[in-house]
Write a protein that holds these residues in place. Structure first.
Motif, PDB file in Angstrom:
ATOM      1  N   MET A   1       0.843  -1.180   0.000  1.00  0.00           N
ATOM      2  CA  MET A   1       0.000   0.000   0.000  1.00  0.00           C
ATOM      3  C   MET A   1       0.888   1.243   0.000  1.00  0.00           C
ATOM      4  O   MET A   1       1.835   1.340   0.764  1.00  0.00           O
ATOM      5  CB  MET A   1      -0.897  -0.035   1.235  1.00  0.00           C
ATOM      6  N   ALA A   2       0.581   2.178  -0.860  1.00  0.00           N
ATOM      7  CA  ALA A   2       1.391   3.397  -0.978  1.00  0.00           C
ATOM      8  C   ALA A   2       1.145   4.313   0.211  1.00  0.00           C
ATOM      9  O   ALA A   2       0.035   4.434   0.705  1.00  0.00           O
ATOM     10  CB  ALA A   2       1.051   4.119  -2.275  1.00  0.00           C
ATOM     11  N   HIS A   3       2.222   4.911   0.665  1.00  0.00           N
ATOM     12  CA  HIS A   3       2.103   5.905   1.717  1.00  0.00           C
ATOM     13  C   HIS A   3       1.563   7.193   1.116  1.00  0.00           C
ATOM     14  O   HIS A   3       1.677   7.420  -0.086  1.00  0.00           O
ATOM     15  CB  HIS A   3       3.469   6.157   2.357  1.00  0.00           C
ATOM     16  N   SER A   4       0.988   8.066   1.942  1.00  0.00           N
ATOM     17  CA  SER A   4       0.428   9.311   1.428  1.00  0.00           C
ATOM     18  C   SER A   4       1.506  10.164   0.751  1.00  0.00           C
ATOM     19  O   SER A   4       1.231  10.853  -0.219  1.00  0.00           O
ATOM     20  CB  SER A   4      -0.265  10.095   2.542  1.00  0.00           C
ATOM     21  N   HIS A   5       2.749  10.089   1.273  1.00  0.00           N
ATOM     22  CA  HIS A   5       3.854  10.828   0.666  1.00  0.00           C
ATOM     23  C   HIS A   5       4.117  10.306  -0.747  1.00  0.00           C
ATOM     24  O   HIS A   5       4.350  11.080  -1.667  1.00  0.00           O
ATOM     25  CB  HIS A   5       5.101  10.677   1.545  1.00  0.00           C
ATOM     26  N   ASP A   6       4.035   8.963  -0.919  1.00  0.00           N
ATOM     27  CA  ASP A   6       4.224   8.364  -2.237  1.00  0.00           C
ATOM     28  C   ASP A   6       3.101   8.775  -3.185  1.00  0.00           C
ATOM     29  O   ASP A   6       3.346   9.075  -4.349  1.00  0.00           O
ATOM     30  CB  ASP A   6       4.282   6.835  -2.143  1.00  0.00           C
ATOM     31  N   ALA A   7       1.864   8.794  -2.674  1.00  0.00           N
ATOM     32  CA  ALA A   7       0.726   9.190  -3.507  1.00  0.00           C
ATOM     33  C   ALA A   7       0.874  10.639  -3.949  1.00  0.00           C
ATOM     34  O   ALA A   7       0.616  10.970  -5.108  1.00  0.00           O
ATOM     35  CB  ALA A   7      -0.584   8.982  -2.745  1.00  0.00           C
ATOM     36  N   GLU A   8       1.292  11.508  -3.041  1.00  0.00           N
ATOM     37  CA  GLU A   8       1.497  12.914  -3.392  1.00  0.00           C
ATOM     38  C   GLU A   8       2.624  13.030  -4.412  1.00  0.00           C
ATOM     39  O   GLU A   8       2.520  13.780  -5.373  1.00  0.00           O
ATOM     40  CB  GLU A   8       1.820  13.745  -2.147  1.00  0.00           C
ATOM     41  N   ARG A   9       3.690  12.272  -4.229  1.00  0.00           N
ATOM     42  CA  ARG A   9       4.830  12.316  -5.148  1.00  0.00           C
ATOM     43  C   ARG A   9       4.398  11.860  -6.542  1.00  0.00           C
ATOM     44  O   ARG A   9       4.801  12.422  -7.539  1.00  0.00           O
ATOM     45  CB  ARG A   9       5.966  11.443  -4.619  1.00  0.00           C
ATOM     46  N   GLU A  10       3.558  10.834  -6.613  1.00  0.00           N
ATOM     47  CA  GLU A  10       3.193  10.255  -7.902  1.00  0.00           C
ATOM     48  C   GLU A  10       2.036  10.944  -8.604  1.00  0.00           C
ATOM     49  O   GLU A  10       1.965  10.927  -9.824  1.00  0.00           O
ATOM     50  CB  GLU A  10       2.881   8.769  -7.738  1.00  0.00           C
ATOM     51  N   SER A  11       1.128  11.556  -7.867  1.00  0.00           N
ATOM     52  CA  SER A  11      -0.034  12.132  -8.544  1.00  0.00           C
ATOM     53  C   SER A  11      -0.411  13.523  -8.063  1.00  0.00           C
ATOM     54  O   SER A  11      -1.369  14.095  -8.560  1.00  0.00           O
ATOM     55  CB  SER A  11      -1.235  11.188  -8.417  1.00  0.00           C
ATOM     56  N   GLY A  12       0.332  14.057  -7.127  1.00  0.00           N
ATOM     57  CA  GLY A  12       0.013  15.379  -6.606  1.00  0.00           C
ATOM     58  C   GLY A  12       0.708  16.488  -7.362  1.00  0.00           C
ATOM     59  O   GLY A  12       1.316  16.282  -8.408  1.00  0.00           O
ATOM     60  N   THR A  13       0.618  17.674  -6.799  1.00  0.00           N
ATOM     61  CA  THR A  13       1.200  18.849  -7.440  1.00  0.00           C
ATOM     62  C   THR A  13       2.466  19.337  -6.744  1.00  0.00           C
ATOM     63  O   THR A  13       3.132  20.240  -7.236  1.00  0.00           O
ATOM     64  CB  THR A  13       0.186  20.015  -7.471  1.00  0.00           C
ATOM     65  N   GLN A  14       2.826  18.738  -5.611  1.00  0.00           N
ATOM     66  CA  GLN A  14       4.036  19.151  -4.898  1.00  0.00           C
ATOM     67  C   GLN A  14       5.280  18.578  -5.564  1.00  0.00           C
ATOM     68  O   GLN A  14       5.292  17.414  -5.959  1.00  0.00           O
ATOM     69  CB  GLN A  14       4.011  18.670  -3.449  1.00  0.00           C
ATOM     70  N   PHE A  15       6.299  19.414  -5.662  1.00  0.00           N
ATOM     71  CA  PHE A  15       7.590  18.943  -6.161  1.00  0.00           C
ATOM     72  C   PHE A  15       8.348  18.376  -4.971  1.00  0.00           C
ATOM     73  O   PHE A  15       8.762  19.102  -4.074  1.00  0.00           O
ATOM     74  CB  PHE A  15       8.357  20.090  -6.821  1.00  0.00           C
ATOM     75  N   LEU A  16       8.493  17.050  -4.975  1.00  0.00           N
ATOM     76  CA  LEU A  16       9.155  16.316  -3.892  1.00  0.00           C
ATOM     77  C   LEU A  16      10.252  15.449  -4.496  1.00  0.00           C
ATOM     78  O   LEU A  16      10.121  14.225  -4.576  1.00  0.00           O
ATOM     79  CB  LEU A  16       8.138  15.428  -3.151  1.00  0.00           C
ATOM     80  N   PRO A  17      11.336  16.069  -4.973  1.00  0.00           N
ATOM     81  CA  PRO A  17      12.366  15.279  -5.653  1.00  0.00           C
ATOM     82  C   PRO A  17      12.884  14.153  -4.768  1.00  0.00           C
ATOM     83  O   PRO A  17      13.091  14.331  -3.572  1.00  0.00           O
ATOM     84  CB  PRO A  17      13.457  16.295  -5.973  1.00  0.00           C
ATOM     85  N   LYS A  18      13.041  12.999  -5.399  1.00  0.00           N
ATOM     86  CA  LYS A  18      13.480  11.794  -4.691  1.00  0.00           C
ATOM     87  C   LYS A  18      14.924  11.511  -5.082  1.00  0.00           C
ATOM     88  O   LYS A  18      15.196  10.876  -6.099  1.00  0.00           O
ATOM     89  CB  LYS A  18      12.564  10.625  -5.062  1.00  0.00           C
ATOM     90  N   PHE A  19      15.842  12.006  -4.273  1.00  0.00           N
ATOM     91  CA  PHE A  19      17.261  11.803  -4.527  1.00  0.00           C
ATOM     92  C   PHE A  19      17.631  10.377  -4.137  1.00  0.00           C
ATOM     93  O   PHE A  19      17.101   9.834  -3.167  1.00  0.00           O
ATOM     94  CB  PHE A  19      18.091  12.806  -3.726  1.00  0.00           C
ATOM     95  N   GLY A  20      18.526   9.763  -4.893  1.00  0.00           N
ATOM     96  CA  GLY A  20      18.970   8.402  -4.607  1.00  0.00           C
ATOM     97  C   GLY A  20      19.835   8.355  -3.362  1.00  0.00           C
ATOM     98  O   GLY A  20      20.134   9.377  -2.737  1.00  0.00           O
ATOM     99  N   ALA A  21      20.260   7.151  -3.010  1.00  0.00           N
ATOM    100  CA  ALA A  21      21.123   6.954  -1.842  1.00  0.00           C
ATOM    101  C   ALA A  21      22.410   7.777  -1.970  1.00  0.00           C
ATOM    102  O   ALA A  21      22.992   8.178  -0.969  1.00  0.00           O
ATOM    103  CB  ALA A  21      21.452   5.475  -1.684  1.00  0.00           C
ATOM    104  N   ASP A  22      22.804   8.048  -3.219  1.00  0.00           N
ATOM    105  CA  ASP A  22      24.005   8.852  -3.458  1.00  0.00           C
ATOM    106  C   ASP A  22      23.707  10.354  -3.463  1.00  0.00           C
ATOM    107  O   ASP A  22      24.576  11.171  -3.724  1.00  0.00           O
ATOM    108  CB  ASP A  22      24.661   8.451  -4.785  1.00  0.00           C
ATOM    109  N   GLY A  23      22.447  10.723  -3.200  1.00  0.00           N
ATOM    110  CA  GLY A  23      22.060  12.128  -3.157  1.00  0.00           C
ATOM    111  C   GLY A  23      21.821  12.755  -4.513  1.00  0.00           C
ATOM    112  O   GLY A  23      21.757  13.976  -4.633  1.00  0.00           O
ATOM    113  N   LEU A  24      21.643  11.923  -5.553  1.00  0.00           N
ATOM    114  CA  LEU A  24      21.547  12.431  -6.918  1.00  0.00           C
ATOM    115  C   LEU A  24      20.231  12.086  -7.608  1.00  0.00           C
ATOM    116  O   LEU A  24      19.618  11.057  -7.313  1.00  0.00           O
ATOM    117  CB  LEU A  24      22.698  11.876  -7.760  1.00  0.00           C
ATOM    118  N   LEU A  25      19.847  12.949  -8.519  1.00  0.00           N
ATOM    119  CA  LEU A  25      18.765  12.717  -9.477  1.00  0.00           C
ATOM    120  C   LEU A  25      19.413  12.612 -10.851  1.00  0.00           C
ATOM    121  O   LEU A  25      20.434  13.268 -11.102  1.00  0.00           O
ATOM    122  CB  LEU A  25      17.836  13.927  -9.572  1.00  0.00           C
TER     123      LEU A  25
END
Length: 125
Positions: A1-25
Motif C-alpha cells: 500500500m502506498a504511503h500518502s507521501h508516495d501518492a502525493e509524489r506520484e499524482s500530486g502537485t508538490q515537487f518532492l524530488p526523490k534523490f537516490g542513496a548517493d544524493g543524486l537525481l
C-alpha cells in the motif's frame, strides 16, 4: 500500500524530488527546439537549486564531487526552458536551449556514436 507521501509524489502537485542513496537525481537534457537528447548528467540538491534559481543547467560532477554550471568555461550554457519530472520524481527531463555544443568533445550531443555490430561508429551531425 502506498504511503500518502508516495501518492502525493506520484499524482500530486508538490515537487518532492526523490534523490537516490548517493544524493543524486538523473537529468536528461533535451534540445528545446529539436528534441534531440543532448546529454545525461546528475543533480544533487545544490545543483537543482542553482538550476531553478538561475535558469541555467547546473549539475553535480561525480568525478570532482563539486557543483558545475554547464558551459561555465566554454560559454556553451544550457538555458532551461522547461523541466519535466517523472512519475516518482527521481529523474528529470530538462528542455534547454544550448548556446553551443553540449558535449565537452565539441559534438552537438554527447550521443554522437551508435553501436553497430559491437563497434562504435560516429553519427553524422
Amino acid at each position: 500500500m502506498a504511503h500518502s507521501h508516495d501518492a502525493e509524489r506520484e499524482s500530486g502537485t508538490q515537487f518532492l524530488p526523490k534523490f537516490g542513496a548517493d544524493g543524486l537525481l538523473t537529468g536528461v537534457v533535451v534540445d528545446a527546439a529539436s528534441r534531440e537528447v543532448l546529454m545525461v548528467a546528475h543533480l544533487d540538491r545544490e545543483a537543482l537549486d542553482a538550476t531553478l534559481e538561475t535558469g541555467l543547467a547546473h549539475f553535480h560532477s561525480r568525478s570532482r564531487g563539486t557543483l558545475w554550471c554547464k558551459g561555465e568555461t566554454s560559454g556553451n550554457v544550457l538555458r532551461v526552458r522547461e523541466i519535466l519530472v517523472d512519475c516518482d520524481q527521481d529523474a528529470l527531463i530538462i528542455h534547454a536551449e544550448p548556446a553551443g555544443p553540449a558535449c565537452h568533445t565539441g559534438a552537438r550531443s554527447c550521443f554522437y556514436r551508435r553501436l553497430t555490430d559491437g563497434r562504435l561508429e560516429r553519427v553524422a551531425d
